[in-house]
Design an enzyme around this catalytic site. Structure first.
Site, PDB file in Angstrom:
ATOM      1  NE  ARG A   1      42.027  88.747  86.300  1.00 17.09           N
ATOM      2  CZ  ARG A   1      42.018  87.853  87.324  1.00 17.09           C
ATOM      3  NH1 ARG A   1      43.162  87.623  88.013  1.00 17.09           N
ATOM      4  NH2 ARG A   1      40.922  87.042  87.571  1.00 17.09           N
TER       5      ARG A   1
ATOM      6  CB  CYS B   1      48.596  91.118  90.102  1.00 15.52           C
ATOM      7  SG  CYS B   1      49.285  90.946  91.536  1.00 15.52           S
ATOM      8  CG  HIS B   2      46.341  92.147  86.539  1.00 18.78           C
ATOM      9  ND1 HIS B   2      47.241  93.058  87.598  1.00 18.78           N
ATOM     10  CD2 HIS B   2      45.045  92.338  86.930  1.00 18.78           C
ATOM     11  CE1 HIS B   2      46.321  93.333  88.441  1.00 18.78           C
ATOM     12  NE2 HIS B   2      45.283  93.251  87.797  1.00 18.78           N
ATOM     13  N   GLY B   3      48.644  87.995  85.099  1.00 14.48           N
ATOM     14  CA  GLY B   3      49.112  87.095  84.181  1.00 14.48           C
ATOM     15  C   GLY B   3      50.141  87.580  83.181  1.00 14.48           C
TER      16      GLY B   3
END
Lengths: 212, 490
Positions: free
Chosen positions: B318, A169-171
């Site tokens: 993000r 999802c966000h690494g």
């Protein structure tokens, strides 16, 4: 519009000259009681939002048979609706964990959610370093990270990659003990659930180890 | 048989009967036949009525979907979640069900396309400015409701993206200090995304939010018709009226603008039909492929991304990492510094001092003085962790805050003119950069995380924030052109 305003003004002056202060107290009391009744009535509605008794009762411990799990393999079981991983680590995997301290946010897992009987860089019960048990849910926003067990440049995770997990999802990246690397969205290491070994090949997830 | 004349008389009598009991004719005149809107409305003024049309499509298709859909996460005899199976049932077995479902899913994307363009119109022509602040704020509330509708509705098919999307978004609330973890359990109604979550999201999606939405749309229109529509020139048409009190540059909404809006509606419906019939999945952007698999709470799909209309804000979430925060504080410091210099109000100045002092000691102070070694770094980290003020928290603040920033526009814009037609090069350039940044953020939000994407998103996030944060200053610096007294049109 201006007619409305004039009416409103007229109404105001009418109230001002005939206001009966004794009725104000009654008005305030009615409003106060009404508000209290409203808050009281809201209680069951708000309460109905919290988990039901059935949801609270769910989550019995789960027993896992480890006999078929070979080194380098991972097993996923469901506990309390969440994925729990059991990774059987190879000696190379365990050796790799010792070399990562300066790249990790919390190498000693001091801020991590884990039982007291789990310790060291392997984050496992003493004598059972081979097995890594953890809740496979990223501490950032709750996705389940993917396996990235290949090492080195072939892994697509960079030269020095010693194997670990990548959250799609966000690494966020984690090592093979679920410890998060620096500058990642995830704030803390992966959570380790209460667990205990019933025998060499039988693991119980959801129950604390005794004495250890 | 009645003659035409008699029939007309009967109709008049019926209307008179109603008018004595309900202000039907008055309402019709106020809002339709005698609502005078500027005569120079252009292309950008089509999207308001289009949004209303899409809302009607969503409500009608939604009602029919509810007749077949089952909000139930338990497994059926075949081992498939009942909710997921009921959507497949609608798609495969209900006569016409496939089209109703595709109309609803396409409608969701069309709603956001139309609403984003409708909002962009506001940025172009300063439609948010005095006296239209409440029109704008009701509009913002509608936008939030739409986002809620889209989010709650997306869980209902109970596919992989439904479940994991809800998991991520609900976990955003867990980042709020102190109450966060309990709040996320409260929202889910369980410790994981489960049947309880599905049922309450269903209730929100089909009744709670639509009710609020309809109320807000009504308020939006009432406020608009009270102050009158803005126009591409940003000139107040009410300032010049004829003897009857009718604006010289206004024309009745019906029939003039109605005819124009009908044309817009026809074009919209053509595009809509092409999507529904030939590309209902929109290349994976309108309906994501991962959502054709039932939700598996043990396995996140390898690439998850929200539906396209959320991706700009998802990118900002993000982009907010701990190494990005100093840049964010620098921008905040710049805005606070400019506010201090430009504002004489003593309370605002005191608030600025407070923000600076807090930010300084909390975030840079110790670091700037070289206190980066233990125990100082640990102390700072401890304070941040203790308050829950980590990058995750700020990411959530960023995502929510960047949506809400639009609501401040009426008070941020200090330009002497409303419309972009009379603004200078500066605002045109800044608006162009803002739109490009928004599109880039939207693109990267659909992509898996990457180092390059992250840096680009961070730059775009800063520029997005600067568009709002620095507006009070650049909007005053801009060299504007003189505004005409009456509308210009050809």
């Amino acid at each position: 519009m201006s007619d409305h305003k004039q009416e409103a003004l007229a109404g105001e002056s009418f109230c001002a000259c005939s206001a009966d202060p004794s009725r104000r107290a009654l008005l305030a009391a009615t409003a106060g009681l009404g508000a209290a009744a409203g808050i009281g009535a809201a209680v069951p509605f708000v309460a109905s939002f919290t988990p039901s008794d059935r949801a609270r009762a769910a989550g019995a411990p789960v027993e896992v048979d480890l006999s078929g799990l070979r080194p380098g393999e991972k097993l996923v079981v469901e506990w309390q609706g969440k994925p729990v991983w059991i990774l059987r680590r190879t000696p190379e995997m365990l050796a790799g964990l010792k070399t990562l301290d300066d790249k990790l946010v919390d190498p000693g897992s001091s801020a991590a959610e884990q039982p007291a009987y789990v310790s060291g860089e392997a984050r496992s019960i003493a004598g059972k370093e081979e097995f890594f048990v953890c809740v496979g849910i990223c501490t950032h926003l709750g996705c389940s990270p993917s396996d990235k067990f290949a090492t080195g440049a072939d892994s697509g995770m960079g030269e020095g990659w010693k194997g670990g997990f990548l959250c799609p999802c966000h690494g966020s990246m984690f090592d093979l003990a679920g410890r998060v690397f620096k500058s990642m969205p995830a704030p803390t290491n992966l959570v380790i659930p209460p667990h205990t070994y019933l025998s060499d090949t039988r693991l119980l997830i959801g129950q604390d180890s005794k004495g250890a | 048989m009645l003659t035409a004349k008699e029939l007309e008389d009967k109709g008049r009598q019926a209307l008179a009967w109603v008018d004595e009991r309900f202000p039907l004719s008055v309402l019709y005149k106020t809002h339709v036949s005698e609502y005078y809107a500027p005569k120079n409305f252009n292309f950008w003024y089509l999207f308001g009525s289009m949004a209303l049309l899409v809302l009607v499509i969503q409500i009608v298709t939604g009602i029919f979907l509810v007749m077949h859909y089952k909000p139930d996460a338990s497994l059926n005899a075949a081992g498939v979640p009942v909710a997921f199976a009921s959507v497949e049932y609608i798609m495969r077995e209900v006569p016409g069900g496939r089209f109703i479902r595709y109309m609803h899913s396409t409608g969701a994307s069309m709603f956001f396309i139309v609403v984003y363009l409708h909002m962009f119109r506001g940025l172009l022509y300063g439609s948010y400015r005095k006296p239209r602040e409440l029109v704008w704020l009701f509009g913002m509330a509608i936008f939030l409701c739409l986002m809620g509708e889209a989010f709650f509705g997306y869980l209902l098919p109970w596919g992989q993206m439904s479940g994991w999307g809800a998991q991520v978004i609900v976990n955003l609330f867990a980042a709020i200090p102190v109450i966060g973890p309990d709040l996320s359990v409260f929202i889910r109604g369980d410790f994981v995304v489960s049947d309880a979550t599905l049922n309450r999201f269903f209730a929100f999606h089909v009744i709670a939010i639509p009710l609020v939405l309809l109320g807000l749309v009504t308020a939006h229109l009432i406020a608009l018709h009270e102050v009158g529509s803005n126009n591409p020139d940003g000139v107040e048409i009410k300032e010049r009226k004829d003897e009857q009190g009718i604006p010289l540059d206004g024309i009745p909404f019906h029939p003039y603008h109605v005819v124009k809006d009908v044309l817009g509606a026809v074009v919209l419906l053509i595009v809509f039909s092409i999507i529904v019939f030939f590309m209902p999945e929109g290349g994976g952007y309108f309906l994501e492929y991962n959502n054709f698999m039932p939700y598996d709470q043990l396995k996140t799909p390898p690439h998850i991304a929200p539906v396209w209309y959320f991706t700009p804000y998802y990118s900002m979430l993000r982009a907010t990492t701990s190494s990005f925060l100093p840049f964010l504080w620098l921008l905040v410091a710049l805005i606070v510094g400019l506010t201090w210099r430009g504002c004489s109000c003593v309370w605002i100045r005191r608030a600025c001092l407070l923000v600076v002092a807090g930010a300084y000691w909390g975030f840079f102070g110790l670091t700037l003085f070289g206190f980066t070694k233990p125990p100082f770094d640990l102390a700072i980290a401890g304070i941040h962790l203790g308050l829950g003020l980590d990058a995750k928290f700020w990411g959530v603040v960023m995502m929510g805050g960047s949506v809400m920033l639009f609501a401040l526009l009426p008070w941020l814009d200090r330009s002497p003119v409303r419309s972009i037609r009379y603004k200078g090069v500066l605002y045109k350039a800044i608006l162009a950069v803002f739109v490009i940044c928004f599109l880039i953020l939207g693109y990267y939000g659909t992509q898996p995380p990457s180092p390059v994407g992250n840096v680009v998103s961070q730059i775009c996030t800063i520029l997005y924030l600067a568009y709002f944060g620095l507006m009070p200053w650049y909007s005053k610096l801009d060299k504007c052109k003189p505004v005409p007294e009456r509308l210009t049109w050809k």
